[in-house]
Design a protein around this motif. Structure first.
Motif, PDB file in Angstrom:
ATOM      1  N   ARG A 134      45.755  33.028  40.186  1.00 13.37           N
ATOM      2  CA  ARG A 134      45.955  33.891  39.026  1.00 13.37           C
ATOM      3  C   ARG A 134      46.791  33.169  37.981  1.00 13.37           C
ATOM      4  O   ARG A 134      47.999  33.358  37.866  1.00 13.37           O
ATOM      5  CB  ARG A 134      46.625  35.187  39.447  1.00 13.37           C
ATOM      6  CG  ARG A 134      45.863  35.987  40.476  1.00 13.37           C
ATOM      7  CD  ARG A 134      44.575  36.566  39.934  1.00 13.37           C
ATOM      8  NE  ARG A 134      44.790  37.564  38.932  1.00 13.37           N
ATOM      9  CZ  ARG A 134      43.837  38.391  38.481  1.00 13.37           C
ATOM     10  NH1 ARG A 134      42.620  38.310  38.970  1.00 13.37           N
ATOM     11  NH2 ARG A 134      44.106  39.266  37.540  1.00 13.37           N
ATOM     12  N   SER A 135      46.143  32.327  37.201  1.00 13.42           N
ATOM     13  CA  SER A 135      46.823  31.638  36.105  1.00 13.42           C
ATOM     14  C   SER A 135      47.057  32.617  34.962  1.00 13.42           C
ATOM     15  O   SER A 135      46.558  33.752  34.963  1.00 13.42           O
ATOM     16  CB  SER A 135      45.968  30.469  35.613  1.00 13.42           C
ATOM     17  OG  SER A 135      44.753  30.963  35.060  1.00 13.42           O
ATOM     18  N   ALA A 136      47.816  32.165  33.954  1.00 12.76           N
ATOM     19  CA  ALA A 136      48.103  33.028  32.806  1.00 12.76           C
ATOM     20  C   ALA A 136      46.809  33.448  32.117  1.00 12.76           C
ATOM     21  O   ALA A 136      46.631  34.630  31.772  1.00 12.76           O
ATOM     22  CB  ALA A 136      49.026  32.303  31.832  1.00 12.76           C
ATOM     23  N   LEU A 137      45.883  32.506  31.923  1.00 15.90           N
ATOM     24  CA  LEU A 137      44.638  32.844  31.247  1.00 15.90           C
ATOM     25  C   LEU A 137      43.767  33.732  32.121  1.00 15.90           C
ATOM     26  O   LEU A 137      43.135  34.680  31.620  1.00 15.90           O
ATOM     27  CB  LEU A 137      43.877  31.575  30.861  1.00 15.90           C
ATOM     28  CG  LEU A 137      42.539  31.785  30.137  1.00 15.90           C
ATOM     29  CD1 LEU A 137      42.710  32.643  28.895  1.00 15.90           C
ATOM     30  CD2 LEU A 137      41.911  30.439  29.774  1.00 15.90           C
ATOM     31  N   ARG A 138      43.727  33.467  33.423  1.00 18.78           N
ATOM     32  CA  ARG A 138      42.936  34.334  34.318  1.00 18.78           C
ATOM     33  C   ARG A 138      43.411  35.775  34.187  1.00 18.78           C
ATOM     34  O   ARG A 138      42.605  36.711  34.199  1.00 18.78           O
ATOM     35  CB  ARG A 138      43.062  33.853  35.767  1.00 18.78           C
ATOM     36  CG  ARG A 138      42.397  34.792  36.791  1.00 18.78           C
ATOM     37  CD  ARG A 138      40.901  34.863  36.585  1.00 18.78           C
ATOM     38  NE  ARG A 138      40.278  35.873  37.437  1.00 18.78           N
ATOM     39  CZ  ARG A 138      40.029  37.121  37.073  1.00 18.78           C
ATOM     40  NH1 ARG A 138      40.363  37.552  35.858  1.00 18.78           N
ATOM     41  NH2 ARG A 138      39.427  37.963  37.897  1.00 18.78           N
ATOM     42  N   GLY A 139      44.702  35.964  34.042  1.00 21.76           N
ATOM     43  CA  GLY A 139      45.233  37.309  33.913  1.00 21.76           C
ATOM     44  C   GLY A 139      44.831  38.006  32.630  1.00 21.76           C
ATOM     45  O   GLY A 139      44.913  39.233  32.532  1.00 21.76           O
TER      46      GLY A 139
END
Length: 328
Positions: free
Chosen positions: A86-91
């Motif tokens: 769960r990277s920042a962009l995935r979130g």
């Protein structure tokens, strides 16, 4: 542990690691079969093992779960299959515009894909089964697509929207492999090349330019067609004038897909850079053919982050209302 939950988790993990579709499907079939069995059959090992849809491996998982254990096979897979990152962009991703069901070459029904997208927290999910020319993938005729559309839209509700779409083949001359009127009735149109991937650079460029100029195309799917790993082997990328194609995408508001499947990694990093410079929009998509593959969005998000793609230019970070206004 609940036996049905154990079977479904195993199926999802096998799907995420792109194991044989038949292995994963066996566990989903067993879960569905088990849910339909009367309690007395579930409790009788002999009758349970003889039940249709229950094989030797799935029977072992069920019996261990019934005994209050986490099945050994599930423990093994939890240790082997990399969990979603769960990277920042995935979130920030709100949904996914490219996924398949058993209407074409996916493994599960529309309802199962919708439930999996909901479980991931998606605001929206597009169902984009193949078009008629791709017979090997059971591409949908116009009649079958018309039949499918209301079934897809019927899965929407409670803050989740299932979008009716298509992954339409780009034909040799750049035309699209579906009726014009039917394309206009869909929510999302992903246009991809699946044939003659070794076409010479000039006609391939002309083919792609014609497709992205079509007013109903929203996303240019896996633009090079390459494969870099996996059981299908490797395949080099198609050759085309990337600057011209991405300039046309930017001009026509067509998003360049960042395909999240690890075996594709398409477009390559250098082409993402060209698309960025051209001012393109992007769509991070799973290209899922099974429920457990919807989580592959984390791979696409990581590639986009490394390439410096701004979240504001990724249409799948947009809310539904803005997304649909763009798609129209």
């Amino acid at each position: 542990m609940d036996p049905v939950a154990a079977l479904l988790e195993i199926a999802s993990l096998l799907e995420r690691e792109r194991a044989s579709r038949y292995r994963a499907k066996a566990f989903r079939v067993a879960a569905a079969a088990l849910q339909q069995l009367p309690d007395d059959v579930r409790a009788d090992p002999t009758r349970l093992r003889a039940a249709k849809g229950i094989g030797e491996s799935t029977f072992g998982v069920i019996r261990q779960a019934q005994g209050g254990e986490v099945p050994d096979y599930l423990i093994e897979l939890r240790g082997e299959v990399e969990p979603e990152r769960r990277s920042a962009l995935r979130g920030r991703l709100r949904g996914d515009l490219h996924a398949h069901t058993d209407w074409s070459d996916g493994t599960t029904p529309i309802t199962v894909m919708a439930a999996a997208a909901r479980a991931l927290g998606h605001e929206y999910q597009a169902i984009t089964d193949h078009s008629p020319r791709l017979r090997v993938a059971r591409g949908l005729s116009s009649a079958r697509l018309r039949e499918q559309m209301p079934l897809v839209r019927a899965e929407s509700g409670d803050g989740f929207t299932l979008l009716a779409g298509i992954e339409v083949d780009i034909l040799d001359d750049g035309a699209l492999d579906q009726e014009e009127q039917l394309l206009s009735e869909l929510d999302i149109v992903v246009a991809s090349i699946h044939s003659k991937l070794r076409m010479d650079r000039r006609p391939m460029t002309a083919r792609m330019l014609a497709a992205v100029a079509h007013p109903r195309v929203n996303v240019l799917g896996h633009c090079t067609g390459r494969l870099v790993q996996g059981e299908r082997g490797t395949r080099s990328e198609s050759q085309f004038d990337a600057e011209a194609v991405f300039a046309a995408c930017a001009e026509n508001g067509v998003a360049v897909e960042i395909n999240s499947r690890p075996e594709r990694q398409d477009p390559p990093d250098e082409l993402i850079a060209i698309a960025l410079e051209a001012g393109c929009l992007f769509s991070i998509d799973s290209d899922a053919h099974a429920p457990g593959q919807l989580s592959l969005l984390d791979h696409g998000a990581e590639r986009a982050e490394r390439a410096g793609v701004p979240a504001a230019r990724i249409v799948t970070t947009w809310g539904l209302e803005r997304l649909l206004a763009w798609a129209r």
